[in-house]
Design a protein around this motif. Sequence first.
Motif, PDB file in Angstrom:
ATOM      1  N   GLU A   1      41.441  38.038 -59.225  1.00 50.83           N
ATOM      2  CA  GLU A   1      40.641  38.010 -60.441  1.00 50.83           C
ATOM      3  C   GLU A   1      40.112  36.591 -60.643  1.00 50.83           C
ATOM      4  OE1 GLU A   1      41.027  38.937 -65.244  1.00 50.83           O
ATOM      5  OE2 GLU A   1      42.539  39.682 -63.856  1.00 50.83           O
ATOM      6  N   GLY A   2      38.799  36.465 -60.443  1.00 53.94           N
ATOM      7  CA  GLY A   2      38.199  35.137 -60.589  1.00 53.94           C
ATOM      8  C   GLY A   2      38.749  34.169 -59.563  1.00 53.94           C
ATOM      9  N   ARG A   3      39.253  33.047 -60.062  1.00 53.63           N
ATOM     10  CA  ARG A   3      39.755  32.004 -59.160  1.00 53.63           C
ATOM     11  C   ARG A   3      41.200  32.223 -58.745  1.00 53.63           C
ATOM     12  NH1 ARG A   3      40.372  26.592 -62.796  1.00 53.63           N
ATOM     13  NH2 ARG A   3      41.650  25.927 -61.007  1.00 53.63           N
TER      14      ARG A   3
ATOM     15  N   VAL B   1      24.828  36.988 -57.161  1.00 56.89           N
ATOM     16  CA  VAL B   1      25.875  37.231 -58.151  1.00 56.89           C
ATOM     17  C   VAL B   1      27.181  36.668 -57.601  1.00 56.89           C
ATOM     18  CG1 VAL B   1      27.186  38.981 -59.393  1.00 56.89           C
ATOM     19  CG2 VAL B   1      24.732  39.308 -59.007  1.00 56.89           C
ATOM     20  N   ASP B   2      27.764  35.717 -58.330  1.00 54.79           N
ATOM     21  CA  ASP B   2      28.955  35.024 -57.847  1.00 54.79           C
ATOM     22  C   ASP B   2      30.239  35.466 -58.542  1.00 54.79           C
ATOM     23  OD1 ASP B   2      27.591  33.424 -55.966  1.00 54.79           O
ATOM     24  OD2 ASP B   2      26.952  32.055 -57.550  1.00 54.79           O
ATOM     25  N   THR B   3      30.161  36.500 -59.373  1.00 53.94           N
ATOM     26  CA  THR B   3      31.373  36.991 -60.012  1.00 53.94           C
ATOM     27  C   THR B   3      32.061  38.025 -59.133  1.00 53.94           C
ATOM     28  OG1 THR B   3      30.057  38.652 -61.187  1.00 53.94           O
ATOM     29  CG2 THR B   3      30.503  36.594 -62.337  1.00 53.94           C
ATOM     30  N   GLN B   4      33.352  38.269 -59.421  1.00 54.33           N
ATOM     31  CA  GLN B   4      34.163  39.191 -58.643  1.00 54.33           C
ATOM     32  C   GLN B   4      33.628  40.628 -58.751  1.00 54.33           C
ATOM     33  OE1 GLN B   4      37.539  38.781 -56.935  1.00 54.33           O
ATOM     34  NE2 GLN B   4      36.594  40.642 -56.175  1.00 54.33           N
ATOM     35  N   VAL B   5      33.374  41.274 -57.596  1.00 45.31           N
ATOM     36  CA  VAL B   5      33.002  42.692 -57.564  1.00 45.31           C
ATOM     37  C   VAL B   5      33.854  43.387 -56.508  1.00 45.31           C
ATOM     38  CG1 VAL B   5      30.635  42.243 -58.322  1.00 45.31           C
ATOM     39  CG2 VAL B   5      31.144  42.349 -55.877  1.00 45.31           C
ATOM     40  N   ARG B   6      33.770  44.708 -56.458  1.00 41.07           N
ATOM     41  CA  ARG B   6      34.652  45.491 -55.588  1.00 41.07           C
ATOM     42  C   ARG B   6      33.850  46.548 -54.827  1.00 41.07           C
ATOM     43  NH1 ARG B   6      37.689  47.729 -60.630  1.00 41.07           N
ATOM     44  NH2 ARG B   6      35.548  48.458 -60.792  1.00 41.07           N
ATOM     45  N   LEU B   7      34.391  47.012 -53.720  1.00 41.43           N
ATOM     46  CA  LEU B   7      33.712  48.064 -52.974  1.00 41.43           C
ATOM     47  C   LEU B   7      33.666  49.372 -53.750  1.00 41.43           C
ATOM     48  CD1 LEU B   7      33.713  46.090 -50.607  1.00 41.43           C
ATOM     49  CD2 LEU B   7      34.405  47.972 -49.108  1.00 41.43           C
ATOM     50  N   GLU B   8      34.608  49.585 -54.665  1.00 41.62           N
ATOM     51  CA  GLU B   8      34.577  50.785 -55.490  1.00 41.62           C
ATOM     52  C   GLU B   8      33.320  50.850 -56.359  1.00 41.62           C
ATOM     53  OE1 GLU B   8      38.716  49.161 -56.381  1.00 41.62           O
ATOM     54  OE2 GLU B   8      37.156  48.586 -54.941  1.00 41.62           O
ATOM     55  N   ASP B   9      32.655  49.700 -56.534  1.00 41.42           N
ATOM     56  CA  ASP B   9      31.459  49.649 -57.375  1.00 41.42           C
ATOM     57  C   ASP B   9      30.184  50.041 -56.624  1.00 41.42           C
ATOM     58  OD1 ASP B   9      33.026  48.601 -59.532  1.00 41.42           O
ATOM     59  OD2 ASP B   9      32.945  46.626 -58.583  1.00 41.42           O
ATOM     60  N   VAL B  10      30.283  50.284 -55.316  1.00 40.30           N
ATOM     61  CA  VAL B  10      29.088  50.554 -54.515  1.00 40.30           C
ATOM     62  C   VAL B  10      28.366  51.838 -54.936  1.00 40.30           C
ATOM     63  CG1 VAL B  10      28.304  51.196 -52.195  1.00 40.30           C
ATOM     64  CG2 VAL B  10      29.736  49.178 -52.512  1.00 40.30           C
ATOM     65  N   PRO B  11      29.041  52.998 -55.084  1.00 39.98           N
ATOM     66  CA  PRO B  11      28.281  54.213 -55.387  1.00 39.98           C
ATOM     67  C   PRO B  11      27.565  54.165 -56.734  1.00 39.98           C
ATOM     68  CG  PRO B  11      30.650  54.641 -55.436  1.00 39.98           C
ATOM     69  CD  PRO B  11      30.469  53.285 -54.855  1.00 39.98           C
ATOM     70  N   ALA B  12      28.221  53.655 -57.766  1.00 37.89           N
ATOM     71  CA  ALA B  12      27.558  53.564 -59.067  1.00 37.89           C
ATOM     72  C   ALA B  12      26.371  52.616 -59.000  1.00 37.89           C
ATOM     73  CB  ALA B  12      28.553  53.094 -60.135  1.00 37.89           C
TER      74      ALA B  12
ATOM     75  N   GLY C   1      16.657  40.725 -52.000  1.00 38.14           N
ATOM     76  CA  GLY C   1      17.418  41.632 -52.851  1.00 38.14           C
ATOM     77  C   GLY C   1      18.504  40.907 -53.619  1.00 38.14           C
ATOM     78  N   ILE C   2      19.644  41.560 -53.762  1.00 38.05           N
ATOM     79  CA  ILE C   2      20.772  41.018 -54.512  1.00 38.05           C
ATOM     80  C   ILE C   2      21.932  40.783 -53.557  1.00 38.05           C
ATOM     81  CG2 ILE C   2      22.315  41.372 -56.477  1.00 38.05           C
ATOM     82  CD1 ILE C   2      20.404  43.577 -57.434  1.00 38.05           C
ATOM     83  N   THR C   3      22.516  39.595 -53.633  1.00 42.44           N
ATOM     84  CA  THR C   3      23.694  39.255 -52.847  1.00 42.44           C
ATOM     85  C   THR C   3      24.894  39.123 -53.771  1.00 42.44           C
ATOM     86  OG1 THR C   3      22.334  37.995 -51.291  1.00 42.44           O
ATOM     87  CG2 THR C   3      24.708  37.633 -51.220  1.00 42.44           C
ATOM     88  N   PHE C   4      25.971  39.780 -53.421  1.00 45.81           N
ATOM     89  CA  PHE C   4      27.223  39.650 -54.164  1.00 45.81           C
ATOM     90  C   PHE C   4      28.179  38.830 -53.292  1.00 45.81           C
ATOM     91  CE2 PHE C   4      25.175  43.537 -55.588  1.00 45.81           C
ATOM     92  CZ  PHE C   4      25.228  43.409 -56.972  1.00 45.81           C
ATOM     93  N   SER C   5      28.386  37.594 -53.683  1.00 44.74           N
ATOM     94  CA  SER C   5      29.106  36.653 -52.824  1.00 44.74           C
ATOM     95  C   SER C   5      30.625  36.782 -52.929  1.00 44.74           C
ATOM     96  CB  SER C   5      28.699  35.216 -53.167  1.00 44.74           C
ATOM     97  OG  SER C   5      29.078  34.901 -54.498  1.00 44.74           O
ATOM     98  N   GLN C   6      31.110  37.514 -53.941  1.00 49.65           N
ATOM     99  CA  GLN C   6      32.554  37.642 -54.136  1.00 49.65           C
ATOM    100  C   GLN C   6      32.971  39.115 -54.111  1.00 49.65           C
ATOM    101  OE1 GLN C   6      34.737  35.041 -54.363  1.00 49.65           O
ATOM    102  NE2 GLN C   6      32.989  33.726 -53.937  1.00 49.65           N
TER     103      GLN C   6
ATOM    104  N   ALA D   1      23.702  45.702 -63.625  1.00 48.51           N
ATOM    105  CA  ALA D   1      23.686  44.935 -64.874  1.00 48.51           C
ATOM    106  C   ALA D   1      23.951  43.454 -64.611  1.00 48.51           C
ATOM    107  CB  ALA D   1      24.727  45.491 -65.846  1.00 48.51           C
ATOM    108  N   LEU D   2      24.805  43.154 -63.633  1.00 49.48           N
ATOM    109  CA  LEU D   2      25.088  41.751 -63.298  1.00 49.48           C
ATOM    110  C   LEU D   2      23.839  41.048 -62.793  1.00 49.48           C
ATOM    111  CD1 LEU D   2      28.533  42.065 -61.460  1.00 49.48           C
ATOM    112  CD2 LEU D   2      28.127  41.173 -63.755  1.00 49.48           C
TER     113      LEU D   2
END
Length: 616
Positions: free
Chosen positions: A543-545, A480-491, A233-238, A512-513
């Motif tokens: 945010e990022g680094r 996906v190695d960019t910054q994501v958040r738990l708030e993004d889970v439902p969408a 599947g998809i892994t979000f590392s950040q 989309a990422l």
Amino acid sequence: MTRLWMMRILKGAGAAALLGAVLGGFETAVVLRTSVTEIVNALDRLLLWLVNAGSAAAVAGAVGTALAAGVGSVAGLSSEDRSLALQTGRDPTGGWLPLVLGGTFFVTLFTLVTPGLFRAGVTQGGPARVGLVLLLVLVFSVAFTLAMRLLLKRLDVTGRGQGLALLGLPALVLVSMSFAVSAPMLGGRGTQTKVREGTPNLLLITVDGLRADHVGAGSRVRTPTLQWMARKGITFSQATTPSTSEGPPLGAVHTGRHPLVTGFVADGQSLPASLPGSGADLQTLAEKLQSEGYSTGAFVSSAALDGRATGLSRGFTVYDDGVGTGRRGSDRLALKTMWRWITGAGKGPDPEEVLRSASESVSRLGEWMSWHHGENQFAWLHLSEPRNRLLGFDPDPADLVDPIPGEAGRAYGARVVGLDEVIGDLLQGLEADGMLDDWLFVVVGTRGRVPGGAFPNVGDPWSQVPMIVFGAGVPEGVRVDTQVRLEDVPATALTAMGFVKRRFGDGYSLMALAGGTDLGALQALVVAPPRAEDGRCGIAVREGRWKFARDEKGNGSLYDLKNDSKEVDDVQEKHAERAEAAKSHLRELLGKPNPEVTMPALDPERAAVLKALRDL
């Protein structure tokens, strides 16, 4: 006189016990039909009724015995009563038994409402409600006493109504049993048909205490199930949690709103039904999918997530939060609650009363899935294995690749390995039943952990968590190695299921990422639990680094995570402009340097549960 007195005691005790069984039986029926949110089958409902009716009968019988011994020795001995006894050959009961039953009714009913009074007393407007309930209990008791006096006086004088007097209470006992056993089984056998063909089921697995560095590539321990899911599947590392408390991150996962937006910032608070300030409806993921025809069930492993106290049960037909209660539904019954308070006085709940094992929660989930096979299903499974230091696992030493140093670190790694095995067993069961391809899986940690008892803060070991999306319609092997958040889970989940939902709350769909589309910089805001003395919370902007963190005292630090992943070197002076921009952003967002939380008054039982969980 002695023989008459003893007979009155026996008669009073028996009638009082029957009255207690009636009250306890009807309490069971009401609870099963209103406040129990777990699956309780017919046999369990009968056993629940038997235990509660029997317990109430024992309490009422003891009260009735004492009242009969006192009242029976002084009441019902007038010349009129003696004359009536000579005429009928019976001991008249109208002069003394109504007082015994009325007193028993008052004491038993008062006992059954006492837990609710304690809970209501600490809420806004609670004292007025407590006073009203006590007044109603008194009024009902007086009315019951008068009704009994009329009935029994009539029986004494005319002999009519003997059948009602003898069989009335036993009949009511049977009626209460009927109401209890016939209560609808919450989340019971469904329609077995899909409302929405072509859309997958959703299983959301949230894990308290699961750190990002213990899952995926370079993991400190072997987690073959989670790594297999990541490859497929998809892994979000950040991925970053919005809060390092226990309940608030889950509020964000279900609503797509940050805790600072909803006001659910600390354990002890609750998720509101509408947004503070605007009053707009605060829809949850469960409510959304329920409106789309999905059967909804939640199975949580921590008593901190009590559905009534947190508001997280909204949208779930079944919300299985009966942690440490033994028989399902018993935690909603008054006598069981009071017994728990009495036996736990001064020491608080035991660990097994506030956390349950992943295997038990998975078992209850499997039971619910079997009832709803063939339907559209949304299930939420919350596991607490990594944070429960009392659980012991003995993994293969090779599974502990690079555990956190120290005994506590190795024990934590072992619990993560055990958690992975439980999730693996769940997937194997779905595959054996031919249902694995029908599900979309979202696995996310809600906060990390520092083994050894450290207080949660905004550091990366607490704030960085794994996030994996796997299953029907999800591309394989995407990282996906960019910054994501738990708030993004439902969408993200709704989009992956086929619903056109780029936004849900304040969160974005991350699908989309996975396709290579740049969503821009997603800024993550992390809030720590409030400090006890003044309610101030630590906060960080990531945010990022770059990460700017401010502790509860107001001291700020800027970290370059690319060159300092352990957050050791404060680079504010070297990057003063960036640090000032972060401070300005927080001032604009909060109106103050740090978030401040005003905790609501908690009933003693809820406060004890949260304290026991903090101590773990």
